[in-house]
Design an enzyme around this catalytic site. Sequence first.
Site, PDB file in Angstrom:
ATOM      1  CE1 TYR A  29       2.818 -15.287  -9.972  1.00 40.16           C
ATOM      2  CE2 TYR A  29       3.589 -15.920 -12.138  1.00 40.16           C
ATOM      3  CZ  TYR A  29       2.795 -16.151 -11.044  1.00 40.16           C
ATOM      4  OH  TYR A  29       1.968 -17.248 -11.017  1.00 40.16           O
ATOM      5  NE  ARG A  68      -2.662 -11.203 -14.524  1.00 42.60           N
ATOM      6  CZ  ARG A  68      -2.732 -12.378 -15.160  1.00 42.60           C
ATOM      7  NH1 ARG A  68      -3.867 -13.039 -15.218  1.00 42.60           N
ATOM      8  NH2 ARG A  68      -1.666 -12.892 -15.740  1.00 42.60           N
ATOM      9  CE  LYS A 127       0.533 -14.389 -13.380  1.00 43.37           C
ATOM     10  NZ  LYS A 127       0.139 -15.756 -13.057  1.00 43.37           N
ATOM     11  CD  GLU A 151      -7.022 -19.633  -9.910  1.00 42.88           C
ATOM     12  OE1 GLU A 151      -6.872 -19.080 -11.007  1.00 42.88           O
ATOM     13  OE2 GLU A 151      -6.825 -19.060  -8.819  1.00 42.88           O
TER      14      GLU A 151
END
Length: 298
Positions: A41, A60, A155, A188
């Site tokens: 996504y 990406r 992702k 992160e």
Amino acid sequence: MKHNARAPAGRIAYVDGRYVPHGQAGVHIEDRGLQFSDAVYEVFAVVSGTLYDMEEHLDRLERSTRELGMAMPMAREPLKFVLRELARRNRVTEGLLYLQVTRGAARRDHPVPQTQPTLILTARNIDHAGLMQRRKDGVAVITHPDERWARRDIKSTSLLPNILAKTAARKEGAYEAWLVDNDGKVTEGSSTNAWIVNRDGKIITRDLSNAILPGVTRRVILEAAAEAQLPIIERAFTPEEATGAREAFITAATAGAIPVVAIDGKPVGEGKPGPLTRRVQELYALCAAQKAAAPAES
Ligand code: PDD
């Protein structure tokens, strides 16, 4: 509660080549996105009606699909057209576009089949006033073990560890969870990249690897900061270093840069947004204004 009942009137989704009322949009029950999280996504920010960093997000997305041997559902130019059109149809001014590509529908079997990918797009406005408030006042974060898989650079929609960590943060009255790996280093946030400003005034964020998502906002801010000759170091840091830092902040497409004023209940620096975080926010806003002035490149 039925989800459909909550879809505001007039909201439109885009699923597999068709614009459909949000409440009626759906995919096959054997879609591999649903069965296996066999899906990737992107989240794009819409600011003042302009879609931000579209090329970077699509780069990406192409990388994520490539890494998983998944086909792209549509060529880039028509996809860009649909993204803009969906923002327009939903009258999104300050908001986001969500894009998901799944491997497609097939009888449930683990080996990857030859399927037509499914494309799902939704769009909505966000609580802009709330975002501005967070950018001004800053937020608290907690630390939480990073329990994700080893390919966080992709992702993927497999976000169970992320949503559990975020929920733990919210239960403790914090906005975000900073995930900590087995070496005791921050990777992160559950849906943001993590940054600190150390005692020497250096801006530090974790270097790119399979351990973190290569954030688009991270990249834009790094480029802008380098151009402004701000000192930057890309390396991992510990929660202890972060608590002892002068400043901290988080970044994501829908957030920009948000100051972090407390970690696990301990204040960062003076416990309020610091000058370098403010400078980064200004630089990011400047990039944004430049992009808005050149919409063809958005
Ligand atoms: N999250 N790290 C993680 C784990 C993320 O999920 C995100 C984005 C980021 C920031 O990346 P970017 O700057 O490209 O938005 C970092 C999106 C917004 C989400 O899941 O909603």
